[in-house]
Design a protein around this motif. Structure first.
Motif, PDB file in Angstrom:
ATOM      1  N   MET A   1       3.763  54.981 -15.685  1.00 23.61           N
ATOM      2  CA  MET A   1       2.302  55.329 -15.801  1.00 23.61           C
ATOM      3  C   MET A   1       1.618  53.887 -15.970  1.00 23.61           C
ATOM      4  N   PRO A   2       0.482  53.739 -15.372  1.00 22.80           N
ATOM      5  CA  PRO A   2      -0.071  52.291 -15.092  1.00 22.80           C
ATOM      6  C   PRO A   2      -0.821  52.190 -16.481  1.00 22.80           C
ATOM      7  N   THR A   3      -1.003  51.083 -16.643  1.00 18.55           N
ATOM      8  CA  THR A   3      -1.606  50.726 -17.997  1.00 18.55           C
ATOM      9  C   THR A   3      -2.999  50.409 -17.586  1.00 18.55           C
ATOM     10  N   THR A   4      -3.633  50.355 -18.754  1.00 19.44           N
ATOM     11  CA  THR A   4      -5.405  50.138 -18.681  1.00 19.44           C
ATOM     12  C   THR A   4      -5.670  48.649 -19.181  1.00 19.44           C
ATOM     13  N   ASP A   5      -6.240  47.940 -18.368  1.00 18.32           N
ATOM     14  CA  ASP A   5      -6.710  46.511 -18.852  1.00 18.32           C
ATOM     15  C   ASP A   5      -7.949  46.961 -19.812  1.00 18.32           C
ATOM     16  N   THR A   6      -7.530  46.593 -21.019  1.00 16.90           N
ATOM     17  CA  THR A   6      -8.640  46.855 -22.265  1.00 16.90           C
ATOM     18  C   THR A   6      -9.128  45.589 -22.531  1.00 16.90           C
ATOM     19  N   SER A   7      -9.076  44.203 -21.763  1.00 18.25           N
ATOM     20  CA  SER A   7      -9.550  43.095 -22.175  1.00 18.25           C
ATOM     21  C   SER A   7     -10.925  42.920 -21.656  1.00 18.25           C
ATOM     22  N   GLU A   8     -11.659  42.192 -22.184  1.00 16.55           N
ATOM     23  CA  GLU A   8     -13.230  41.817 -21.893  1.00 16.55           C
ATOM     24  C   GLU A   8     -13.451  41.795 -20.368  1.00 16.55           C
ATOM     25  N   LYS A   9     -12.646  40.963 -19.726  1.00 16.97           N
ATOM     26  CA  LYS A   9     -12.463  40.785 -18.258  1.00 16.97           C
ATOM     27  C   LYS A   9     -12.099  42.137 -17.599  1.00 16.97           C
ATOM     28  N   GLY A  10     -11.189  43.167 -18.017  1.00 16.39           N
ATOM     29  CA  GLY A  10     -11.302  44.425 -17.665  1.00 16.39           C
ATOM     30  C   GLY A  10     -12.362  45.383 -17.512  1.00 16.39           C
ATOM     31  N   LEU A  11     -13.028  45.181 -18.644  1.00 14.07           N
ATOM     32  CA  LEU A  11     -14.286  45.971 -18.850  1.00 14.07           C
ATOM     33  C   LEU A  11     -15.264  45.472 -17.697  1.00 14.07           C
ATOM     34  N   GLU A  12     -15.448  44.103 -17.831  1.00 10.66           N
ATOM     35  CA  GLU A  12     -16.424  43.510 -16.829  1.00 10.66           C
ATOM     36  C   GLU A  12     -16.102  43.864 -15.495  1.00 10.66           C
ATOM     37  N   SER A  13     -14.825  43.976 -14.895  1.00 12.24           N
ATOM     38  CA  SER A  13     -14.445  44.449 -13.767  1.00 12.24           C
ATOM     39  C   SER A  13     -14.796  45.674 -13.358  1.00 12.24           C
ATOM     40  N   LEU A  14     -14.789  46.655 -14.503  1.00 10.85           N
ATOM     41  CA  LEU A  14     -15.130  48.123 -14.273  1.00 10.85           C
ATOM     42  C   LEU A  14     -16.719  48.247 -14.302  1.00 10.85           C
ATOM     43  N   ILE A  15     -17.454  47.299 -15.217  1.00 11.56           N
ATOM     44  CA  ILE A  15     -18.903  47.432 -14.853  1.00 11.56           C
ATOM     45  C   ILE A  15     -19.335  47.025 -13.548  1.00 11.56           C
ATOM     46  N   VAL A  16     -18.902  45.952 -13.072  1.00 12.41           N
ATOM     47  CA  VAL A  16     -19.381  45.234 -11.718  1.00 12.41           C
ATOM     48  C   VAL A  16     -18.854  46.207 -10.816  1.00 12.41           C
ATOM     49  N   ASP A  17     -17.626  46.989 -10.715  1.00 12.04           N
ATOM     50  CA  ASP A  17     -17.343  47.844  -9.613  1.00 12.04           C
ATOM     51  C   ASP A  17     -18.308  49.165  -9.703  1.00 12.04           C
ATOM     52  N   SER A  18     -18.703  49.483 -10.924  1.00 12.43           N
ATOM     53  CA  SER A  18     -19.391  50.739 -10.990  1.00 12.43           C
ATOM     54  C   SER A  18     -20.881  50.277 -10.342  1.00 12.43           C
ATOM     55  N   LEU A  19     -21.281  49.148 -10.745  1.00 11.63           N
ATOM     56  CA  LEU A  19     -22.773  48.809 -10.180  1.00 11.63           C
ATOM     57  C   LEU A  19     -22.744  48.787  -8.907  1.00 11.63           C
ATOM     58  N   ILE A  20     -21.800  47.996  -8.269  1.00  8.88           N
ATOM     59  CA  ILE A  20     -21.783  47.825  -6.988  1.00  8.88           C
ATOM     60  C   ILE A  20     -21.595  49.060  -5.838  1.00  8.88           C
ATOM     61  N   HIS A  21     -20.434  49.968  -6.341  1.00  7.03           N
ATOM     62  CA  HIS A  21     -20.232  50.935  -5.652  1.00  7.03           C
ATOM     63  C   HIS A  21     -20.624  52.255  -5.893  1.00  7.03           C
ATOM     64  N   LYS A  22     -21.412  52.323  -7.050  1.00  9.24           N
ATOM     65  CA  LYS A  22     -22.255  53.868  -7.525  1.00  9.24           C
ATOM     66  C   LYS A  22     -23.480  53.550  -7.504  1.00  9.24           C
ATOM     67  N   ALA A  23     -23.980  52.337  -8.027  1.00  3.74           N
ATOM     68  CA  ALA A  23     -25.565  52.321  -8.238  1.00  3.74           C
ATOM     69  C   ALA A  23     -26.207  51.455  -7.121  1.00  3.74           C
ATOM     70  N   GLY A  24     -25.262  50.639  -6.049  1.00 10.58           N
ATOM     71  CA  GLY A  24     -26.070  50.222  -5.216  1.00 10.58           C
ATOM     72  C   GLY A  24     -26.212  48.664  -5.042  1.00 10.58           C
ATOM     73  N   TYR A  25     -25.896  48.167  -6.234  1.00 11.81           N
ATOM     74  CA  TYR A  25     -26.266  46.686  -6.602  1.00 11.81           C
ATOM     75  C   TYR A  25     -25.395  45.917  -5.738  1.00 11.81           C
ATOM     76  N   VAL A  26     -25.977  44.649  -5.342  1.00 11.25           N
ATOM     77  CA  VAL A  26     -25.305  43.649  -4.498  1.00 11.25           C
ATOM     78  C   VAL A  26     -24.879  42.600  -5.155  1.00 11.25           C
ATOM     79  N   ALA A  27     -23.585  42.163  -5.162  1.00  8.22           N
ATOM     80  CA  ALA A  27     -22.862  41.096  -6.134  1.00  8.22           C
ATOM     81  C   ALA A  27     -23.207  39.806  -5.605  1.00  8.22           C
ATOM     82  N   GLY A  28     -23.735  38.697  -6.370  1.00  3.67           N
ATOM     83  CA  GLY A  28     -24.162  37.430  -6.166  1.00  3.67           C
ATOM     84  C   GLY A  28     -22.853  36.594  -6.227  1.00  3.67           C
ATOM     85  N   SER A  29     -23.149  35.346  -5.874  1.00  2.00           N
ATOM     86  CA  SER A  29     -21.950  34.330  -5.938  1.00  2.00           C
ATOM     87  C   SER A  29     -22.390  33.467  -7.179  1.00  2.00           C
TER      88      SER A  29
END
Length: 93
Positions: free
Chosen positions: A1-29
């Protein structure tokens, strides 16, 4: 069973992924972020060129000169007064 990343970095990754793939945002550099004016200058320039090409040309955004510096200072002041949402809704006069 895979473990869930419950760190702040893991949460940030989930938010960024959701914004880019579901809401159409464009990631900056991170290298495009201008700390002095507190904006992603590349994205701001793209936005202005797309939505207001005449204004972008008048602001001389290509050259790091007094016109661009004055605009960025004004933008920063308006964001401080109105907040980002206020500036997006009301613009800058």
């Amino acid at each position: 069973m895979p473990t869930t990343d419950t760190s702040e970095k893991g949460l940030e990754s989930l938010i960024v992924d959701s914004l880019i793939h579901k809401a159409g945002y464009v990631a900056g550099s991170p290298t495009d972020y201008d700390r002095d004016s507190a904006v992603d200058f590349v994205k701001l320039t793209e936005f202005l060129r797309t939505t207001q090409p005449e204004v972008a040309e008048r602001l001389d955004l290509e050259n790091d000169g007094p016109t661009r510096a004055k605009f960025l200072a004004r933008l920063q002041g308006e964001i401080t007064k109105q907040g980002v949402i206020g500036v997006l809704r009301n613009g800058i006069k």
